[in-house]
Design an enzyme around this catalytic site. Structure first.
Site, PDB file in Angstrom:
ATOM      1  N   ASP A  35       0.819  -1.220   0.000  1.00  0.00           N
ATOM      2  CA  ASP A  35       0.000   0.000   0.000  1.00  0.00           C
ATOM      3  C   ASP A  35       0.850   1.266   0.000  1.00  0.00           C
ATOM      4  O   ASP A  35       0.705   2.134   0.873  1.00  0.00           O
ATOM      5  CB  ASP A  35      -0.949   0.013   1.201  1.00  0.00           C
ATOM      6  CG  ASP A  35      -1.713  -1.280   1.385  1.00  0.00           C
ATOM      7  OD1 ASP A  35      -2.040  -1.910   0.365  1.00  0.00           O
ATOM      8  OD2 ASP A  35      -1.979  -1.655   2.532  1.00  0.00           O
ATOM      9  N   GLU A 221     -11.106  -1.199  -4.350  1.00  0.00           N
ATOM     10  CA  GLU A 221     -10.478  -0.562  -3.198  1.00  0.00           C
ATOM     11  C   GLU A 221      -9.335   0.339  -3.638  1.00  0.00           C
ATOM     12  O   GLU A 221      -9.052   0.471  -4.831  1.00  0.00           O
ATOM     13  CB  GLU A 221      -9.961  -1.614  -2.204  1.00  0.00           C
ATOM     14  CG  GLU A 221      -8.843  -2.491  -2.746  1.00  0.00           C
ATOM     15  CD  GLU A 221      -8.403  -3.576  -1.761  1.00  0.00           C
ATOM     16  OE1 GLU A 221      -9.087  -3.783  -0.738  1.00  0.00           O
ATOM     17  OE2 GLU A 221      -7.368  -4.220  -2.030  1.00  0.00           O
TER      18      GLU A 221
END
Length: 347
Positions: A35, A221
């Site tokens: 991430d 997402e």
């Protein structure tokens, strides 16, 4: 005398050569970094990725040096409570003269994941005090992760991934106005849900189901805002991170409210997929940054070194330059191999 002059010139050029030579970087930028998020300000790249039990901030002048960059733990959560565990996908933003960090966290149970906000008034985010401003939630207080913020025409917006209700099974992309960097203004609006064939891959492994997981999780997402002139995009990650992870894209049609789903259209195909021939698998959860001189657009994303690495710490940050198509849409190409490439211009 002539030999001495030539020798002096050679030594002079040798000293200057590193300054003239094109800097390079090689993917992955460091061994691990799920991430990844980066922002460039005042000559520094400020970088974050998921660590899990705390929030770490990196700072470097050159993206190639990310693996050895200055690193500081800027926030350690309490031992228990609603934001004590599973700190995911932190992002650092500079808004209204202050620094903010957005991160997802829970009490150890995924069903309780929500977004939280830290504030730092110091000009240098590596210094000063990070203060918890509180939970950033929609009026219904729904499950939420992967929140990012952006400004458009003087207004602040948030985009994130959330559940429609209180039960796992599908993650959608939502948008909302913000009253200030830590408070939502009005209700959320869903912009996208997994509904195309290529974003419907989310079968959960049987061993996970034995621990209470649902048999399938369909995923949109990690939404990220991208602007090119008058064109606005939201680039998001599709599919479960353990299978066929890739990037999809929403494009604003240029008229009407950003808070109306009809004003956004989804790309019929993914815009960035894995490249097994280059040893890059499951690329996703990206962010964007400009080169220091503002001339180049770059994408930063995590990827795995093999097809079976799933959602663990083998996900590492990769960066590469991207271009733009004649119609104004981004052209990300495909994940590049692990060979040296020119560093962002202006470094």
């Amino acid at each position: 005398m002539r030999r001495l002059s030539l020798l002096s010139l050679f030594l002079f050029l040798l000293v200057l050569t590193p300054a003239w030579a094109q800097r390079t970087l090689t993917n992955p930028l460091k061994a691990s970094g799920p991430d990844p998020w980066v922002v460039y300000k005042d000559g520094w790249y400020y970088y974050m990725n998921t660590v899990g039990n705390r929030l770490d901030l990196w700072r470097t002048r050159h993206m190639a040096d990310l693996g050895t960059a200055d690193r500081k733990t800027v926030y350690t959560p309490p031992a228990s409570g609603p934001y004590s565990k599973q700190l995911w996908a932190p992002e650092i933003h500079f808004l209204n003269g202050k620094w903010y960090i957005y991160f997802a966290a829970d009490d150890g149970r995924n069903v309780n994941h929500r977004m939280w906000v830290l504030e730092n008034a110091s000009a240098d985010p590596m210094q000063g005090e990070w203060v918890l401003k509180g939970k950033l939630a929609d009026p219904g207080d729904h499950w939420a992760i992967d929140l990012s913020v952006f400004e458009h025409k003087g207004k602040l917006f948030a985009i994130w991934s959330g559940w429609e209700g209180a039960i796992n099974g599908r993650q959608d992309i939502y948008i909302a106005r913000l009253k200030n960097p830590w408070t939502m203004k009005g209700d959320r609006v869903r912009l996208s849900k997994p509904d195309l064939p290529w974003e419907m891959h989310g079968d959960v492994p049987e061993e996970w189901q034995k621990n209470g997981e649902v048999p399938q999780v369909l995923v949109n997402e990690g939404p990220q805002f991208l602007r090119k002139d008058k064109n606005l995009f939201i680039v998001y990650s599709a599919n479960a991170c353990w299978r066929d992870y890739c990037l999809g894209q929403l494009q604003y049609d240029g008229s009407g409210s950003l808070l109306k789903a009809v004003n956004w259209r989804k790309s019929p195909q993914p815009v960035f997929v894995q490249a097994p021939e280059n040893g890059v698998f499951a690329p996703g959860h990206n962010s964007f940054f400009k080169s220091p001189d503002g001339r180049e657009d770059w994408i930063l994303y995590h990827a795995n070194p093999s097809e079976t690495d799933g959602c663990g710490n083998k996900r590492a940050p990769h960066a590469q330059r991207f271009s733009w198509n004649p119609d104004g849409t981004p052209n990300f190409g495909k994940p590049l191999p692990k060979t040296p490439m020119p560093a962002p211009s202006g470094e």
